[in-house]
Design an enzyme around this catalytic site. Sequence first.
Site: not given
Ligand code: NAD
Length: 235
Positions: A98, A113, A121, A124, A208, A182, A60, A95-96
């Site tokens: 960042d 997430h 912690c 607690c 895609e 996603t 992390y 889900q991000n």
């Molecule tokens: P995933 O990696 O499974 O899917 C990413 C999707 O983004 C793909 O379908 C891809 O086609 C698409 N993509 C790629 N480039 C793109 C663009 N320029 N514009 C729009 N779409 C684009 O990601 P997910 O479904 O979010 O699941 C991943 C898990 O991992 C989540 O739970 C998340 O918490 C975590 N994660 C977070 C981050 C972050 O915080 N930035 C980064 C990686 C993973």
Amino acid sequence: MMIEISAADRVFILTGAGISAESGIPTFRGAGGIWRTYRVEEVASPHAWQRDPAMVWEFYSMRRRAAGAAKPNPGHFALAALESKLGERLFLCTQNVDNLHEQAGSRRAVHMHGELFKSRCDTCRRPPFDDSRTYEPRAEIPRCECGGQIRPHICWFGEVPYDLDRIFQALSDCTVFLAVGTSGVVEPAASFVARARGRARTYYVGPEEPANASAFTKSFLGKSGGLLPNLFDCK
Ligand code: NAD
């Protein structure tokens, strides 16, 4: 074609790793994806934390460094602009982990997430707090006043995502549902569109088709940074 939003609409937006890809943060599964470099169970699970918390913090810390250097892209700014138009009629769920939505100006993003720049912690109920520290390999794990260990405020594999009650309520209220970047395979987020479908018009934005493409009324295929700034037609 644009997404029309009337004064009566309530909009639910779910973002995934794809919206941050153009900011240089690797996606989950794509080429260069972080999970191709690390084994999930070694760094992002309660079991990993129990076995080797220093290794978890190393991972992390690396992600904090990478995300700390990233800047929001036009996709994040477009959603922040939509929030300032719609106010409480927009529910932004990401889900991000960042903070690029916040850096772009979004004020009410719900991080289901967790948040990379917060810690909490492991023992607690002290609420999660802002924390951007990074740790050197094998560094000592910081302790809470209660004696527990400080862990990242992240929903690990096998843990329950945050704010699900608010999220499910917003899904039942929405009339427009949009998923951005996603892949449609990580649950429970992958099933949100199915909950909204029927009442809401459902859209997807990404380069895609996602795995759950059949649940969407329409997919806009392309990068979110290119598409989102011109996608909304607010009446
Ligand atoms: P995933 O990696 O499974 O899917 C990413 C999707 O983004 C793909 O379908 C891809 O086609 C698409 N993509 C790629 N480039 C793109 C663009 N320029 N514009 C729009 N779409 C684009 O990601 P997910 O479904 O979010 O699941 C991943 C898990 O991992 C989540 O739970 C998340 O918490 C975590 N994660 C977070 C981050 C972050 O915080 N930035 C980064 C990686 C993973």
